[in-house]
Motif scaffolding. Structure first.
Motif, PDB file in Angstrom:
ATOM      1  N   GLY A  91       0.808  -1.210   0.000  1.00 30.59           N
ATOM      2  CA  GLY A  91       0.000   0.000   0.000  1.00 30.59           C
ATOM      3  C   GLY A  91       0.843   1.261   0.000  1.00 30.59           C
ATOM      4  O   GLY A  91       0.517   2.249  -0.684  1.00 30.59           O
ATOM      5  N   ALA A  92       1.957   1.247   0.753  1.00 30.61           N
ATOM      6  CA  ALA A  92       2.844   2.414   0.785  1.00 30.61           C
ATOM      7  C   ALA A  92       3.469   2.660  -0.582  1.00 30.61           C
ATOM      8  O   ALA A  92       3.609   3.812  -1.012  1.00 30.61           O
ATOM      9  N   GLY A  93       3.836   1.578  -1.273  1.00 29.94           N
ATOM     10  CA  GLY A  93       4.415   1.736  -2.605  1.00 29.94           C
ATOM     11  C   GLY A  93       3.436   2.361  -3.582  1.00 29.94           C
ATOM     12  O   GLY A  93       3.797   3.257  -4.368  1.00 29.94           O
ATOM     13  N   VAL A  94       2.188   1.911  -3.534  1.00 27.53           N
ATOM     14  CA  VAL A  94       1.173   2.468  -4.432  1.00 27.53           C
ATOM     15  C   VAL A  94       0.930   3.939  -4.125  1.00 27.53           C
ATOM     16  O   VAL A  94       0.892   4.799  -5.039  1.00 27.53           O
ATOM     17  N   LEU A  95       0.758   4.269  -2.842  1.00 27.14           N
ATOM     18  CA  LEU A  95       0.493   5.660  -2.467  1.00 27.14           C
ATOM     19  C   LEU A  95       1.674   6.575  -2.799  1.00 27.14           C
ATOM     20  O   LEU A  95       1.490   7.707  -3.249  1.00 27.14           O
ATOM     21  N   THR A  96       2.892   6.080  -2.582  1.00 29.64           N
ATOM     22  CA  THR A  96       4.066   6.904  -2.856  1.00 29.64           C
ATOM     23  C   THR A  96       4.237   7.130  -4.349  1.00 29.64           C
ATOM     24  O   THR A  96       4.576   8.243  -4.784  1.00 29.64           O
ATOM     25  N   ILE A 148       1.949   1.059   7.101  1.00 31.07           N
ATOM     26  CA  ILE A 148       1.941   1.693   5.782  1.00 31.07           C
ATOM     27  C   ILE A 148       2.484   3.114   5.834  1.00 31.07           C
ATOM     28  O   ILE A 148       3.209   3.556   4.928  1.00 31.07           O
ATOM     29  N   TRP A 149       2.191   3.841   6.922  1.00 32.86           N
ATOM     30  CA  TRP A 149       2.537   5.263   6.956  1.00 32.86           C
ATOM     31  C   TRP A 149       4.019   5.516   7.187  1.00 32.86           C
ATOM     32  O   TRP A 149       4.603   6.379   6.504  1.00 32.86           O
ATOM     33  N   PRO A 150       4.703   4.832   8.105  1.00 32.07           N
ATOM     34  CA  PRO A 150       6.152   5.079   8.216  1.00 32.07           C
ATOM     35  C   PRO A 150       6.920   4.697   6.954  1.00 32.07           C
ATOM     36  O   PRO A 150       7.891   5.360   6.596  1.00 32.07           O
ATOM     37  N   ILE A 151       6.469   3.635   6.265  1.00 32.63           N
ATOM     38  CA  ILE A 151       7.141   3.264   5.017  1.00 32.63           C
ATOM     39  C   ILE A 151       6.902   4.326   3.955  1.00 32.63           C
ATOM     40  O   ILE A 151       7.827   4.747   3.247  1.00 32.63           O
ATOM     41  N   ALA A 152       5.653   4.783   3.832  1.00 30.39           N
ATOM     42  CA  ALA A 152       5.335   5.795   2.827  1.00 30.39           C
ATOM     43  C   ALA A 152       6.095   7.094   3.090  1.00 30.39           C
ATOM     44  O   ALA A 152       6.628   7.712   2.157  1.00 30.39           O
ATOM     45  N   ILE A 153       6.160   7.514   4.349  1.00 31.71           N
ATOM     46  CA  ILE A 153       6.884   8.748   4.685  1.00 31.71           C
ATOM     47  C   ILE A 153       8.362   8.611   4.340  1.00 31.71           C
ATOM     48  O   ILE A 153       8.971   9.517   3.758  1.00 31.71           O
ATOM     49  N   ALA A 154       8.953   7.463   4.683  1.00 29.00           N
ATOM     50  CA  ALA A 154      10.384   7.268   4.433  1.00 29.00           C
ATOM     51  C   ALA A 154      10.682   7.238   2.937  1.00 29.00           C
ATOM     52  O   ALA A 154      11.645   7.863   2.476  1.00 29.00           O
ATOM     53  N   VAL A 155       9.869   6.512   2.171  1.00 30.82           N
ATOM     54  CA  VAL A 155      10.121   6.413   0.729  1.00 30.82           C
ATOM     55  C   VAL A 155       9.913   7.759   0.048  1.00 30.82           C
ATOM     56  O   VAL A 155      10.699   8.162  -0.823  1.00 30.82           O
ATOM     57  N   LEU A 156       8.866   8.484   0.446  1.00 32.84           N
ATOM     58  CA  LEU A 156       8.632   9.805  -0.147  1.00 32.84           C
ATOM     59  C   LEU A 156       9.775  10.759   0.185  1.00 32.84           C
ATOM     60  O   LEU A 156      10.196  11.557  -0.668  1.00 32.84           O
ATOM     61  N   THR A 157      10.303  10.666   1.404  1.00 33.59           N
ATOM     62  CA  THR A 157      11.474  11.484   1.762  1.00 33.59           C
ATOM     63  C   THR A 157      12.670  11.113   0.894  1.00 33.59           C
ATOM     64  O   THR A 157      13.419  11.984   0.439  1.00 33.59           O
ATOM     65  N   ALA A 193      14.079   3.746   2.504  1.00 36.09           N
ATOM     66  CA  ALA A 193      13.107   2.659   2.511  1.00 36.09           C
ATOM     67  C   ALA A 193      13.442   1.627   3.578  1.00 36.09           C
ATOM     68  O   ALA A 193      12.555   1.137   4.293  1.00 36.09           O
ATOM     69  N   ILE A 194      14.722   1.283   3.724  1.00 38.96           N
ATOM     70  CA  ILE A 194      15.120   0.314   4.752  1.00 38.96           C
ATOM     71  C   ILE A 194      14.840   0.878   6.142  1.00 38.96           C
ATOM     72  O   ILE A 194      14.340   0.164   7.027  1.00 38.96           O
ATOM     73  N   SER A 195      15.134   2.162   6.342  1.00 40.08           N
ATOM     74  CA  SER A 195      14.824   2.778   7.633  1.00 40.08           C
ATOM     75  C   SER A 195      13.324   2.779   7.897  1.00 40.08           C
ATOM     76  O   SER A 195      12.878   2.545   9.028  1.00 40.08           O
ATOM     77  N   GLY A 196      12.531   3.030   6.853  1.00 38.47           N
ATOM     78  CA  GLY A 196      11.084   2.999   7.015  1.00 38.47           C
ATOM     79  C   GLY A 196      10.568   1.617   7.361  1.00 38.47           C
ATOM     80  O   GLY A 196       9.656   1.478   8.187  1.00 38.47           O
ATOM     81  N   ILE A 197      11.147   0.589   6.755  1.00 40.03           N
ATOM     82  CA  ILE A 197      10.722  -0.779   7.061  1.00 40.03           C
ATOM     83  C   ILE A 197      11.109  -1.145   8.490  1.00 40.03           C
ATOM     84  O   ILE A 197      10.354  -1.826   9.200  1.00 40.03           O
ATOM     85  N   LYS A 198      12.278  -0.696   8.944  1.00 39.51           N
ATOM     86  CA  LYS A 198      12.674  -0.933  10.334  1.00 39.51           C
ATOM     87  C   LYS A 198      11.688  -0.282  11.305  1.00 39.51           C
ATOM     88  O   LYS A 198      11.287  -0.882  12.304  1.00 39.51           O
ATOM     89  N   THR A 199      11.298   0.948  11.001  1.00 37.38           N
ATOM     90  CA  THR A 199      10.308   1.631  11.845  1.00 37.38           C
ATOM     91  C   THR A 199       8.968   0.920  11.782  1.00 37.38           C
ATOM     92  O   THR A 199       8.293   0.744  12.802  1.00 37.38           O
ATOM     93  N   ALA A 200       8.578   0.500  10.583  1.00 38.50           N
ATOM     94  CA  ALA A 200       7.304  -0.211  10.423  1.00 38.50           C
ATOM     95  C   ALA A 200       7.325  -1.529  11.180  1.00 38.50           C
ATOM     96  O   ALA A 200       6.307  -1.938  11.753  1.00 38.50           O
ATOM     97  N   TRP A 201       8.458  -2.214  11.181  1.00 37.67           N
ATOM     98  CA  TRP A 201       8.583  -3.461  11.936  1.00 37.67           C
ATOM     99  C   TRP A 201       8.322  -3.218  13.418  1.00 37.67           C
ATOM    100  O   TRP A 201       7.573  -3.969  14.058  1.00 37.67           O
ATOM    101  N   ALA A 202       8.921  -2.159  13.962  1.00 44.51           N
ATOM    102  CA  ALA A 202       8.708  -1.854  15.382  1.00 44.51           C
ATOM    103  C   ALA A 202       7.251  -1.503  15.660  1.00 44.51           C
ATOM    104  O   ALA A 202       6.660  -1.980  16.642  1.00 44.51           O
ATOM    105  N   PHE A 203       6.656  -0.690  14.800  1.00 40.87           N
ATOM    106  CA  PHE A 203       5.247  -0.318  14.981  1.00 40.87           C
ATOM    107  C   PHE A 203       4.342  -1.546  14.882  1.00 40.87           C
ATOM    108  O   PHE A 203       3.430  -1.738  15.683  1.00 40.87           O
TER     109      PHE A 203
END
Length: 274
Positions: A91-96, A148-157, A193-203
């Motif tokens: 979902g994050a990939g599609v939105l980004t 979805i949101w931490p990944i989307a924020i990280a990828v968009l950044t 993206a890797i940082s976003g996935i790490k954050t998403a994993w914790a969430f």
């Protein structure tokens, strides 16, 4: 005439500690934590119905994993977590991509992120239970919403901070907007993206454990959070500590996996220092 700068010597203790291998430094720190655990028990002498020793916890860990009473809930929770993160990443990939291609998509992503990202994932569980029932689909929904949101924020950044020279070269050689995302922006955004996935994993991890603890939702057989909750209800303190230690060990394992992924990709390619 400028005077040459003189490098200050590093503290001797820092040199000695830094010279040790990483695995040895962290093993020593783990040993200190266990010693502090023993010291707390020896000094405070807590009630056995409220606290377990490292030895009791280790024995409960062995029994739980050898008999499967702890292994089965752990694998069940991990399966749910990975599936939820996969849905969230998709979902994050599609939105980004939509946000990169259109102004409407960018406005939509910014609005949804500002509304849903601050919302705790488990707060969506009552609504998910109304929509999907008391089953795994409700948990998958809240995990996906939390990740979805931490990944989307990280990828968009990562897209926004990509090297504009590379983006300009991609445009000049005639890449379409879709190819510009897949061939230029996506590789440039890999560290984010890797940082976003790490954050998403914790969430997602916190969300699924909280869902199982508070609502007991994890399918028909229950998960790791339900295991800890049941141990608490029946005053089985060592198994409860064993469940908590399992969560901690899995955190270390996945942190090591993320670190290995970074070393084999963004560090090796010179996109990030080790």
């Amino acid at each position: 005439m400028t005077t040459p700068s003189v490098a200050l010597p590093k503290p001797r203790g820092r040199l000695l500690w830094g010279a040790l291998p990483t695995w040895l430094r962290r093993t020593l720190l783990l040993g200190l934590i266990v010693l502090a655990w023993y010291a707390f028990i020896w000094i405070r002498k807590p009630d056995s119905l409220s606290f377990a020793s490292p030895w009791e916890t280790a024995r409960a860990l062995w029994d739980g994993w050898s008999t499967g009473s702890l292994a089965r809930p752990t694998w069940g929770t991990l399966r749910l977590l990975l599936e939820g993160i996969g849905v969230g990443a998709l979902g994050a990939g599609v939105l980004t991509a939509l946000a990169t291609l259109t102004t409407f998509g960018e406005d939509l992503l910014v609005l949804l992120t500002s509304i849903l990202n601050p919302l705790p994932g488990v707060a969506m569980l009552p609504l998910a239970m109304l929509w999907f029932g008391l089953n795994e689909r409700a948990v998958l929904f809240v995990i996906a919403n939390a990740t979805i949101w931490p990944i989307a924020i990280a990828v968009l950044t990562g897209f926004r901070t990509a090297n504009q020279t590379l983006v300009a070269v991609g445009r000049n050689i005639g890449l379409s907007r879709t190819r510009l995302i897949t061939d230029v922006l996506a590789p440039a955004a890999l560290p984010h993206a890797i940082s976003g996935i790490k954050t998403a994993w914790a969430f997602g991890w916190r969300t699924v454990i909280a869902a199982e603890l508070v609502f007991g939702v994890a399918g028909s057989k229950g998960g790791l959070g339900a295991y800890i909750n049941n141990a608490q209800l029946y005053l089985l303190v060592p198994p409860m500590f064993a469940g908590l230690v399992t969560i901690a060990v899995l955190g270390v394992v996945f942190e090591s996996l993320f670190g290995a992924l970074e070393r084999r990709t963004v560090v090796r390619w010179g996109m990030k220092s080790s």
